[in-house]
Motif scaffolding. Structure first.
Motif, short mmCIF file in Angstrom:
data_model
loop_
_atom_site.label_atom_id
_atom_site.label_comp_id
_atom_site.label_asym_id
_atom_site.label_seq_id
_atom_site.Cartn_x
_atom_site.Cartn_y
_atom_site.Cartn_z
N GLU A 109 0.77 -1.17 0.12
CA GLU A 109 -0.26 -0.32 0.15
C GLU A 109 0.78 1.48 0.21
O GLU A 109 0.54 2.54 -0.78
N ASN B 70 2.28 1.66 -3.25
CA ASN B 70 1.19 2.33 -4.27
C ASN B 70 0.85 3.78 -3.95
O ASN B 70 0.51 4.92 -5.12
N GLN B 71 1.05 4.21 -2.79
CA GLN B 71 1.01 5.68 -2.32
C GLN B 71 1.51 6.33 -3.06
O GLN B 71 1.62 7.90 -3.27
#
Length: 422
Positions: free
Chosen positions: A258, A261-262
Motif C-alpha cells: 500500500e 502504491n501511494q
C-alpha cells in the motif's frame, strides 16, 4: 562547521528494520523507528531461526510445476492455496513462472548468492555491540533424506557444491553421529557446515532494536496509513497525527504494497503464510543441536531456548483470512518421522498457544527489494526478503546505510532495485 543530522524514519521494527535503524543511528543520524505493534512482533517473532545462507536457489523452477498437483491435493501439505484467494494470487504466479526460465533463474541465483555470501559475518559487529553474540550459533544445519535414493541426494549435493556452498554428504551412520536423536529411517543428509541458527529470533530482534535505542533511536508506536512526498521532506500520517522526516526507509514486510502504491510504484508481492509449532522440553525429550530440514516433508526443526520449533509450510491465502492452525499442528506428525521415540499426540492435546502464523513478504523472483526509490530520492525500500529475512537482516541494514550515506555499496544492488517491476 557542523553537519546537520539527517532526520530519518525507519518504518517497520522487524529484523530488517532494526538492523537499518541500528546501523543508521551508529552513523550519527537521528532515527525514529516506527511500528504499529512493537519491536519484533511480526515474522521476526515466529520465524524458524535459521540463518540459511545455503539457500541460493530461487524458488521458481520448472520441477515445481510437476510436483504441485501432488502437493496441493493434501490440504495440510507443505504448499496450499486457498480457493477463495486463488484468483487474486494468479497475477503473481504468472510472474513467478516467468522466472523459471534458465537465463532469469541463473541471474537471480547469482544475485541471491552475492547477498548471502557475507550475511552471517555482517551480524558479528552488531551482535557484539548489542551484547547478543550468544544468540547466534554457527554449527551448521542438516538437510535429511528418508526416501530419496543416493543418485537424487548426490544431485542435490553437487548442485550446492557447484555454487561454492560448504556442504558434506553424510550417510546414516555419519548423520546419527552428529545428531543421535534423529530417526533411523533417515538414510542420508547434507551437512551445511557454515550456516547458523538462533535459540530465540524474537530476543535477537529485540536485542538489536534495544541497541539502536541505546544509541539514541526513538521508537514510536504509530500505524502509517498514508505517505506524501516533497523534495525536502516526507510526511507520514496515521488517523490523527503527522510526522515529518528528511528520509524514510520502508521496511514493512508484507504490509509494504500500500505504501509503495501511494508513491506510484508496483510492488508485486505475495504473502506466504508460514506456520510454526513450539514444543517445550516437557513435550519432547529428544533435543537437537542444529536445525534439521526434511527434503521430503518440506519443513524444518530448530533447537530453541524453550525446546524445539517446527516451522515451514507455504499457504497462499492473503493477509486477511484467519489462520488455519491445523497446518501448524500437522508439523508434529511430520516430526515423528524425523526424531526418534517421539510420543504420539492428538491435535486436541496441542494447545493453540504453541501455534503461530506469520506472513512472509515474497517476490516472484525470490529477490528482495533493496535500494532507493526510482523517482523519490529520499525514500528507500528494504522489503520482500521472503524466507530469508532473518538471514539477510544485517547485510540489508549495511547496504541501506551505505546508500543513505552516499557511500559505495559492498555489492552491486542493481538486481534488487524496484525498477525491475516499474
Amino acid at each position: 562547521m557542523t553537519t546537520k543530522k539527517q532526520k530519518i524514519a525507519v518504518i517497520g521494527a522487524g529484523i530488517i528494520g532494526v538492523n537499518c535503524a541500528a546501523q543508521l543511528q551508529a552513523q550519527g543520524n537521528s532515527i525514529t523507528l516506527i511500528d504499529k505493534e512493537g519491536i519484533g512482533e511480526g515474522c521476526s517473532k515466529g520465524n524458524a531461526g535459521h540463518f540459511a545462507t545455503e539457500q541460493v536457489f530461487p524458488l521458481a523452477e520448472f520441477n515445481l510445476l510437476w510436483q504441485l498437483p501432488k502437493l496441493l491435493l493434501n490440504p495440510l501439505g507443505p504448499i496450499a492455496i486457498s480457493p477463495r484467494y486463488f484468483p487474486q494470487a494468479l497475477p503473481w504466479f504468472f510472474k513467478f513462472m516467468r522466472n523459471m526460465f534458465n537465463d532469469k533463474r541463473q541471474n537471480n541465483m547469482l544475485a541471491l548468492k552475492a547477498l548471502n555470501k557475507n550475511a552471517i559475518a555482517e551480524y558479528s559487529p552488531i551482535l557484539k555491540a548489542a551484547k547478543a553474540e550468544h544468540l547466534l550459533t554457527t554449527n551448521g544445519s542438516l538437510l535429511v533424506f528418508e526416501t530419496n535414493n543416493i543418485k537424487t541426494v548426490e544431485q542435490h549435493y553437487h548442485a550446492y557444491k557447484n555454487q561454492g556452498i560448504a556442504v558434506l554428504l553424510l550417510d546414516r551412520q555419519q548423520t546419527l553421529l552428529l545428531e543421535p536423536n534423529l530417526h533411523h529411517s533417515i538414510n542420508y543428509s547434507l551437512y551445511f557446515t557454515e550456516v547458523g541458527h538462533t535459540i530465540d529470533p524474537y530476543l535477537l530482534c529485540q536485542a538489536i532494536g534495544n541497541h539502536a535505542l541505546s544509541l539514541g533511536t526513538i521508537f514510536k508506536k504509530f500505524s502509517v496509513n498514508k505517505i506524501t512526498y516533497q523534495e525536502d521532506s516526507i510526511k507520514l500520517y496515521d488517523e490523527k497525527h503527522c510526522l515529518t522526516f528528511d528520509k524514510v526507509i520502508i521496511a514493512t514486510g508484507a504490509w509494504s504494497v500500500e505504501l509503495a502504491n501511494q508513491l506510484g510504484y508496483k510492488l508485486p508481492m505475495e504473502y506466504e503464510r508460514g506456520y510454526h509449532l513450539d514444543l517445550t522440553k516437557l513435550d519432547i525429550d529428544n533435543q537437537l543441536t542444529r536445525p534439521i530440514a526434511s527434503a521430503e516433508r518440506k519443513f524444518i526443526i530448530t533447537p530453541m531456548a524453550h525446546g524445539l520449533r517446527l516451522a515451514g509450510t507455504v499457504e497462499f491465502a492473503g493477509l486477511k483470512l484467519a489462520a488455519n492452525m491445523k497446518r501448524a499442528k500437522s508439523l508434529y506428525k511430520n516430526a515423528q518421522f524425523i526424531i526418534q521415540n517421539t510420543a504420539f499426540l492428538h491435535d486436541h492435546e496441542i494447545s493453540e498457544d504453541q501455534c503461530w502464523m506469520g506472513h512472509r513478504p515474497s517476490m516472484p523472483d525470490s529477490l528482495p527489494v533493496i535500494g532507493q526509490a526510482p523517482a523519490h530520492k529520499n525514500v528507500y525500500f528494504a522489503v520482500g526478503h521472503q524466507h530469508l529475512g532473518l538471514t539477510l537482516g544485517a547485510i540489508t541494514g549495511k547496504l541501506i546505510t551505505q546508500l543513505v550515506q552516499n557511500d559505495k555499496t559492498d555489492l552491486d544492488i542493481t538486481p534488487f532495485s524496484l525498477k525491475r517491476f516499474n
